[in-house]
Write an enzyme that holds these catalytic residues in place. Structure first.
Site, PDB file in Angstrom:
ATOM      1  N   GLU A 188     -15.039  -5.804 -24.935  1.00 14.34           N
ATOM      2  CA  GLU A 188     -14.196  -4.818 -25.624  1.00 14.34           C
ATOM      3  C   GLU A 188     -14.806  -4.458 -26.977  1.00 14.34           C
ATOM      4  O   GLU A 188     -15.707  -5.139 -27.478  1.00 14.34           O
ATOM      5  CB  GLU A 188     -12.793  -5.384 -25.811  1.00 14.34           C
ATOM      6  CG  GLU A 188     -12.770  -6.622 -26.673  1.00 14.34           C
ATOM      7  CD  GLU A 188     -11.598  -6.662 -27.623  1.00 14.34           C
ATOM      8  OE1 GLU A 188     -11.355  -5.655 -28.311  1.00 14.34           O
ATOM      9  OE2 GLU A 188     -10.943  -7.714 -27.702  1.00 14.34           O
ATOM     10  N   LYS A 199      -3.635 -14.376 -28.846  1.00 16.04           N
ATOM     11  CA  LYS A 199      -3.792 -14.605 -30.285  1.00 16.04           C
ATOM     12  C   LYS A 199      -2.658 -15.473 -30.818  1.00 16.04           C
ATOM     13  O   LYS A 199      -1.512 -15.334 -30.412  1.00 16.04           O
ATOM     14  CB  LYS A 199      -3.897 -13.271 -31.011  1.00 16.04           C
ATOM     15  CG  LYS A 199      -5.285 -12.657 -30.761  1.00 16.04           C
ATOM     16  CD  LYS A 199      -5.500 -11.369 -31.496  1.00 16.04           C
ATOM     17  CE  LYS A 199      -4.692 -10.253 -30.927  1.00 16.04           C
ATOM     18  NZ  LYS A 199      -5.175  -9.679 -29.683  1.00 16.04           N
TER      19      LYS A 199
END
Ligand code: PSU
Ligand code: MN
Length: 313
Positions: A31, A165
């Site tokens: 990404e 995350k």
């Protein structure tokens, strides 16, 4: 490999990537929101180079995905990488922003959702990132849930990450992945990692000991006709892990500040990552670099195993 209607789509696949795909050689998608929004310059560009090198060392071809000049680019050259890492106007492109960004021709860093959708389109099956997006803390009130989760449920791409995350609601993220029927597999660990740390206290039902096992599972998922991709949870290397107490204090402060400033929508994740970095004096950024590079390595091993097994070798 080109899907119907794709002729009208401006996609530029790097010759090295298209040659590898045509030959059934391992390719790893990467990404680029982490370059454009997730890390500051020059660490972002240096990390992107390191990640690509790690993929190559394991014998696979890296394909960093981004949007530039009204085109989807699969596999970036050095010039494109630097542009993306330095353009102050670069936008964050989630899946729903892809078409619009092709229209505006802005430079765009693709998130997990956009990258997975594009990987799917060009036939790349394995993808590496730092941590996927997920269910934010307090989502029951404000509904902030990353588009990464439904995207992975549709794109048939195996995402290697260090969990979601750490500032997210990790238990909630695992619950939603279960609802979406996305398999979550610990890579040689029995616990869902928490990005900057190896532990989260959340036990995983499934643990794989090798890249081959994961590749075989991908092949069965395909044979079952399931659209879902998989999440491979690969913890940060021990030496780079940050103390959970330190991180949790930084996260609490960063979330508080985001609320005070009324930060919402796609600005939340970049804001919180940047604040955690400052509060920890850069320690979180170092950890982020280490875990991404490590994920790229594992993704390359899985891509290689998948290429071997799908050719019946
Ligand atoms: N992991 C990182 N740094 C990042 C991201 C992930 O180590 O910057 C990015 C990814 O692109 C991910 C996105 O898809 O954050 C999620 O954003 P949101 O929470 O707005 O869906
Ligand atoms: Mn969000």
């Amino acid at each position: 490999m080109t899907p119907a209607g794709a002729r009208s789509l401006p996609v530029e696949v790097h010759p090295e990537v298209s040659a590898a795909l045509a030959a059934g050689k391992p390719v790893v998608a990467l990404e680029s929101s982490i370059i454009a929004q997730g890390m500051p310059y020059p660490v972002n560009v240096e990390t992107a180079r390191q990640v690509e090198a790690a993929v190559r060392e394991q014998g696979a071809v890296p394909a960093t995905i981004a949007l530039l000049d009204g085109k989807i680019r699969v596999g970036l050259d050095e010039e494109a990488l630097v542009r993306l890492g330095t353009d102050p106007k670069a936008v964050k492109v989630a899946q729903r922003d892809i078409a619009r960004t092709l229209v505006t021709r802005a430079a765009g860093g693709t998130t997990v959702s956009a990258t997975a959708a594009i990987a799917r389109l060009v036939g790349i099956r394995v993808f590496a990132t730092g941590g996927i997006g997920g269910v934010h803390r307090g989502a029951a009130q404000h509904f902030d849930i990353s588009a990464d989760l439904p995207a992975v449920a549709q794109a048939g791409v195996t995402v290697v990450c260090s969990g979601a995350k750490a500032f997210l609601d990790l238990a909630g993220t695992l619950e939603l992945l279960e609802t979406l029927s996305v398999p979550v597999i610990g890579y040689r660990v029995p616990e869902f990692p928490s990005f900057y740390s190896r532990e989260s206290g959340l036990v995983l039902e499934h643990v794989a000991q090798s890249a081959e096992e994961i590749a075989q599972q991908m092949i069965y998922q395909d044979a079952l006709g399931f659209p879902q991709g998989m999440i491979v949870a690969n913890p940060i290397p021990e030496a780079a892990a940050v103390d959970r107490g330190v991180i949790e204090a930084a996260i609490a402060q960063a979330i508080r500040e985001a609320e005070e400033r009324g930060i919402t929508g796609k600005a939340v994740t970049p804001f919180i990552l940047a604040r955690i970095k400052d509060i920890t004096g850069g320690e979180s950024l170092e950890a982020n670099v280490a875990l991404v590079v490590n994920n790229a390595r594992v993704a390359a091993d899985i891509a290689a195993a998948y290429a071997r097994l799908s050719q019946g070798a």
